[in-house]
Scaffold this motif. Structure first.
Motif, PDB file in Angstrom:
ATOM      1  N   UNK C 251      27.954   6.493  28.920  1.00  0.00           N
ATOM      2  CA  UNK C 251      26.918   6.724  27.753  1.00  0.00           C
ATOM      3  C   UNK C 251      27.237   5.507  26.643  1.00  0.00           C
ATOM      4  N   UNK C 252      28.390   5.436  26.486  1.00  0.00           N
ATOM      5  CA  UNK C 252      28.501   4.366  25.235  1.00  0.00           C
ATOM      6  C   UNK C 252      27.838   3.170  25.603  1.00  0.00           C
ATOM      7  N   UNK C 253      27.770   2.651  26.938  1.00  0.00           N
ATOM      8  CA  UNK C 253      27.278   1.516  27.167  1.00  0.00           C
ATOM      9  C   UNK C 253      25.898   1.303  27.119  1.00  0.00           C
ATOM     10  N   UNK C 254      25.250   2.563  27.457  1.00  0.00           N
ATOM     11  CA  UNK C 254      23.660   2.923  27.314  1.00  0.00           C
ATOM     12  C   UNK C 254      23.401   2.725  25.797  1.00  0.00           C
ATOM     13  N   UNK C 255      24.284   3.470  25.076  1.00  0.00           N
ATOM     14  CA  UNK C 255      23.816   3.840  23.518  1.00  0.00           C
ATOM     15  C   UNK C 255      24.091   2.435  22.843  1.00  0.00           C
ATOM     16  N   UNK C 256      24.901   1.507  23.231  1.00  0.00           N
ATOM     17  CA  UNK C 256      25.502   0.308  22.803  1.00  0.00           C
ATOM     18  C   UNK C 256      26.573   0.886  21.213  1.00  0.00           C
ATOM     19  N   UNK C 257      27.446   1.725  21.936  1.00  0.00           N
ATOM     20  CA  UNK C 257      28.342   2.765  21.003  1.00  0.00           C
ATOM     21  C   UNK C 257      29.749   2.237  21.164  1.00  0.00           C
ATOM     22  N   UNK C 258      29.947   1.189  22.300  1.00  0.00           N
ATOM     23  CA  UNK C 258      31.327   1.111  22.923  1.00  0.00           C
ATOM     24  C   UNK C 258      32.376   0.739  21.903  1.00  0.00           C
ATOM     25  N   UNK C 259      32.309  -0.166  20.796  1.00  0.00           N
ATOM     26  CA  UNK C 259      32.880  -0.539  19.747  1.00  0.00           C
ATOM     27  C   UNK C 259      33.314   0.745  18.959  1.00  0.00           C
ATOM     28  N   UNK C 260      31.981   1.198  18.779  1.00  0.00           N
ATOM     29  CA  UNK C 260      32.330   2.317  17.675  1.00  0.00           C
ATOM     30  C   UNK C 260      33.106   3.570  18.212  1.00  0.00           C
TER      31      UNK C 260
END
Lengths: 294, 294, 333
Positions: C251-260
């Motif tokens: 999910x974070x990869x898809x949403x571009x939220x990995x760092x966050x």
């Protein structure tokens, strides 16, 4: 659009007259039926068909095993018995209420009459929380019943019945009321002049005429009650084998990731609902025929 | 909700003189039973919502409704109703038209299918959309690939609500239009009026009150649905919580005033619906009497 | 109706406006029932921290519910960037059934991905009229016990396992333990689907003599609603409730939220996160960062872990909570 439809309707008049016995000049058969079927398919049938297909991933033996497991059977028993009782109590009181609304005049009747539909309009979760608040052992009525009769009504099957009476009441009142209203009092008068007393008139003349409607109301209430979740769950107690209803079984299975099991139970419940609905529609057909004959 | 109930709104509320034939003690007993039953099962729950909502005063009541989560829940609830009611209204009119104005094979089966969502357990109504659009469902993979969110987002809530409120308008109109008959429309058509013209000038004025009544009930249910929406919502605060879900959330956060304040909005909505409904029935009754006189 | 449509129309328009304004990134934290208050405060702190560190405005959304329901929602596609659940078994299910994160997720964060833990205690009526001190007091006739359904609630599973382990240790053997939990659940008049439901049943509805619940839930209930009516009883022996957190990789990869998402979880393990956990009645894994006053509130008791007594959650599930397993058996009439 407007023009097109009339043209289409003219073009298929020949075809339609074969199908239709009446209303041969009525336009819009194809578009309305087409739209009805399309919309029905998209919104209702395709989603419901997933139940069938998902259940097909189970073998027949697995299906039978799930449905006949003791706990599931017990939940079916709880759901059916409480729905029957709820619908029955609602039928008795619903009949009396409809009777007083139609035949007597008293102050506040209109307000009460409007209130009957409250369970239709009040969200089930709110109904559940509120009923639990009132009927729990420390609630207004729960305490009263506890002290006077020593009966505990919440958190056991009685609680479920109470919630289902609430849900069922408008179904009964709203089916019986119009029939009582349309009832031809001339028959009563005739019977009365022939020397029948009130009770005889009621049993022999009025009740048989209202009975199909009462039965319809009962069946509708029952069908709704078996599937009811929101209002029941807060007051039921949810004890396995005692007060666990079928919809709760479905939820429990789902939360254990047993999708196939959940759909198997859901499909069974769906089939039962469908059969009940067919019976209700037949009943209504029967009533219409009866009233047509009168 | 049911067919007959909606079919014949209570028209004749005034007691007929024959009623006086019942002995007074029977009358009073029955009225007493009715009134106390309605009080116990309908008035008390309603009153208790209001009492709890205002338990800490008007200010506390208003402030719980002012928080962003409550506001967004109200917004989502309105949006859901706004999306579902018109669609189901169009469907209801189309379905009622093709069912009441034409004869075709399988008609009563179609009528039963339209009724089906009434008696499907709300839990199942949610489950089927999870099976269709959930990540493990039929279209799950495809939806993920194209980054379309249906379940646990607003579209899923709208779909589930669409399913639940599907039959309301149709079920209200079918008996009404059946009773109405198609003579007037046929007359207009044979005089050369187009299909749409006939529909808007003849049919709509005749069914308008019943139609409004169906829309009203559909709207009330769309705003109040709990079970089905709960399964597909995902309960993201301020995003996918509808008002009935917000009631549950607040209740679970020990914020009872907030829970019952939201519940009171829904109960208020129920009351407004009931009042409007009574008004519509009265209006319809008057219209009918007028046309009878003419 | 017209008024209604108008309102809805306006609302629709305003919703669209909000949508376009919502360019900032949002993180979704899917959690179980009793963590609401903790994450409400933690999210505010994290948003401030992130703004100070990167200058970026972000939002954190919360979803709460019974553990089983929340886990199923994530498996069915609820796009959680992070999950903060009641037991590692639930996160294992997400990895196994939906493949959203690797199997070894628990090793990726400090302390086995446990920023805080909790335990199971009792709440009783004021003055403890039934004299409840330990687990074996719960099976006495006439004691009414409130606990949720272990099939749907994570907390309820800890309750059940604690009772089981107590019986196995003190009465000896599986059969005795089974008999013990059977007697215990005979005393349960209501099975709610989640911990919160049970708390309301006990406190709001006044049902039952004792509530078995999370320690943090007991503290919170005392603080929020029950003070004066109920009191806490800590049994000498209980289970260590290990409540893990995890990043949902796909999910974070898809949403571009990995760092966050990563920063969000790391922040839970930071001194600020630890302090907040203790403030909201969770036992932090590094108590030295917490306010000593908060730490003092946690009584000392003998704790065991699921791994100590039962092996793994998969085994627990199979042996106790699956269909026709022990929990079903004890209810079979």
């Amino acid at each position: 659009m407007l023009l097109g439809e009339t043209v289409t309707s003219q073009r298929c008049t020949a075809l339609k007259s074969k199908i239709m016995r009446q209303s041969y000049i009525m336009p819009g058969f194809r578009p309305t039926l087409g739209f009805t079927l399309l919309y029905l398919g998209l919104v209702v049938l395709i989603p419901l068909s997933t139940l069938v297909f998902k259940s097909l991933t189970l073998s027949w033996d697995d299906y039978v095993h799930i449905i006949t497991s003791k706990r599931v059977l017990a939940s079916f028993r709880v759901s059916f018995v409480t729905s029957l009782l709820g619908a029955a109590v609602a039928s008795v009181f619903g009949f009396i209420i409809a009777w007083t609304f139609v035949r007597y005049n008293f102050i506040g009747k209109r307000i009460l009459d409007a209130l009957i539909d409250l369970p239709f309009a009040l969200p089930t979760a709110v109904a559940g929380i509120v009923l639990a608040t009132i009927y729990q052992p420390s609630g207004y009525i729960g305490r009263l019943l506890m002290q006077t009769l020593g009966v505990k009504v919440a958190y056991n099957p009685t609680g479920i019945v109470i919630a289902l009476i609430f849900i069922s009441l408008p179904f009964v009142v709203r089916t019986v009321q119009p029939v009582l209203q349309e009832f031809d009092t001339k028959m009563e008068e005739a019977a009365s002049t022939l020397g029948a007393n009130k009770l005889q008139i009621f049993i022999k003349i009025i009740f048989p005429n209202v009975f199909p409607a009462l039965l319809t109301g009962f069946a509708l209430a029952f069908a709704r009650g078996v599937g009811e979740y929101g209002s029941v769950i807060f007051i039921a107690g949810n004890i396995p084998y005692v007060s666990e209803i079928v919809p709760l079984m479905i939820i429990t299975k789902l939360e254990q990731y047993e999708y196939a099991g959940a759909t198997a139970i859901a499909l069974t419940l769906l089939i039962i609902s469908f059969i009940l609905l067919l019976v209700i529609n037949l009943l209504q057909h029967w009533i219409r025929k009866q009233s047509g004959q009168l | 909700m049911n067919a007959i109930a909606l079919a014949k709104p209570t028209a004749k509320l005034d007691a007929s003189p024959e009623a006086l034939l019942d002995p007074p003690w029977v009358r009073w007993l029955l009225i007493l039973i009715s009134v106390s039953f309605i009080f116990l099962f309908l008035c008390l729950p309603l009153a208790s919502v209001m009492v709890e909502a205002f338990a800490k005063g008007v200010d506390a009541y208003l402030s719980t409704l002012a928080i962003p989560d409550a506001q967004s829940a109200i917004g989502l609830t309105l949006l859901t109703a706004f999306a579902t009611v018109p669609l189901n209204t169009i469907f209801g009119v189309a379905a009622a038209w093709c069912i009441t104005r034409f004869e075709f094979p399988g008609k009563s089966f179609l009528t039963t299918l339209i009724d089906l969502p009434f008696s499907v357990s709300p839990v199942i109504s949610g489950l089927i959309f999870v099976l269709l659009f959930g990540a493990q469902g039929w279209f799950g993979g495809w939806l993920a690939e194209h980054d379309i969110k249906i379940i646990f987002a607003v579209p899923g809530i709208i779909l589930a609500t669409l399913f639940i409120t599907f039959p309301f308008v149709a079920r209200e109109l079918i008996p009404l239009m059946q009773e109405m008959g198609s003579e007037e429309e046929e007359a207009a058509l044979s005089l050369g009026a187009s299909g749409w013209r006939t529909f808007f000038l003849i049919t709509v004025p005749n069914i308008k009150w019943g139609l409004l009544y169906g829309v009203l009930l559909c709207n009330a249910r769309a705003m109040g649905e709990f079970g089905a929406v709960s399964v597909v919502s995902g309960h993201i605060r301020g995003l996918t919580n509808t008002l009935p879900l917000h009631v549950e959330v607040s209740y679970n956060e020990y914020d009872f005033v907030a829970a019952f304040a939201s519940a009171s909005i829904l109960a208020g909505l129920a009351i407004v619906t009931l009042v409007l409904k009574s008004f519509l029935e009265w209006k319809q009754h008057n219209d009918r009497q007028l046309s009878d006189v003419l | 109706m017209r008024f209604n449509l108008l309102q809805a129309g306006l609302l629709l328009a305003s919703l669209m406006l909000i949508d376009t304004a919502q360019a900032e990134r949002t993180l979704l934290n899917v959690s179980y029932d009793p963590t609401r208050e903790l994450y409400q405060e933690f999210n505010t702190e994290f948003i401030k921290f992130w703004k100070a560190k990167t200058g970026e405005d972000v939002q954190v959304q919360q979803s709460h519910g019974g553990g089983g329901k929340q886990t199923r929602a994530v498996i069915d596609g609820l796009e959680a960037d992070v999950v903060t659940l009641a037991l590692s078994g639930d996160i294992d299910q997400i990895s196994e059934r939906a493949g959203l994160l690797p199997k070894d997720w628990q090793t990726r964060l400090p302390n086995n991905s446990l920023p805080y833990t909790s335990t199971i205690v009792f709440l009783v009526r004021k003055g403890n009229p039934k004299g409840i001190k330990n687990w074996d007091d719960l099976i006495k006739p006439g004691v009414s016990v409130i606990t949720p359904n272990p099939k749907t609630s994570g907390g309820a599973r800890y309750n059940y396992l604690a009772a089981w382990a107590f019986a196995e240790k003190n009465l000896g053997g599986k059969e005795a333990a089974k008999e013990f939990v059977k007697k215990l659940y005979k005393n349960v008049p209501v099975l709610d689907s989640g911990a919160r439901g049970s708390t309301t049943t006990f406190i709001q509805r006044g049902l039952g003599d004792v509530l078995i619940t999370w320690e943090n839930e007991a503290f919170l209930a005392l603080k929020e609603i029950g003070a004066g009516d109920v009191e806490e009883v800590v049994p000498p022996f209980s289970i260590k409730a290990e409540t893990p957190v995890a990043l949902i990789d796909k999910v974070v990869k898809k949403n571009g939220n990995e760092d966050l998402a990563k920063a969000y979880l790391d922040y839970l393990f930071s001194p600020v996160g630890q302090k907040l956990a203790a403030k909201h009645f969770y036992r932090p894994y590094q108590p030295e960062h917490a306010n000593p006053e908060d730490i003092k509130r946690f009584p000392k008791l003998e704790l065991f872990t699921v791994a100590d007594k039962f092996g793994s959650w998969a085994q627990v599930q199979k042996e106790h909570f699956d269909d026709d397993a022990i929990f079903d058996q004890i209810y079979t009439p």
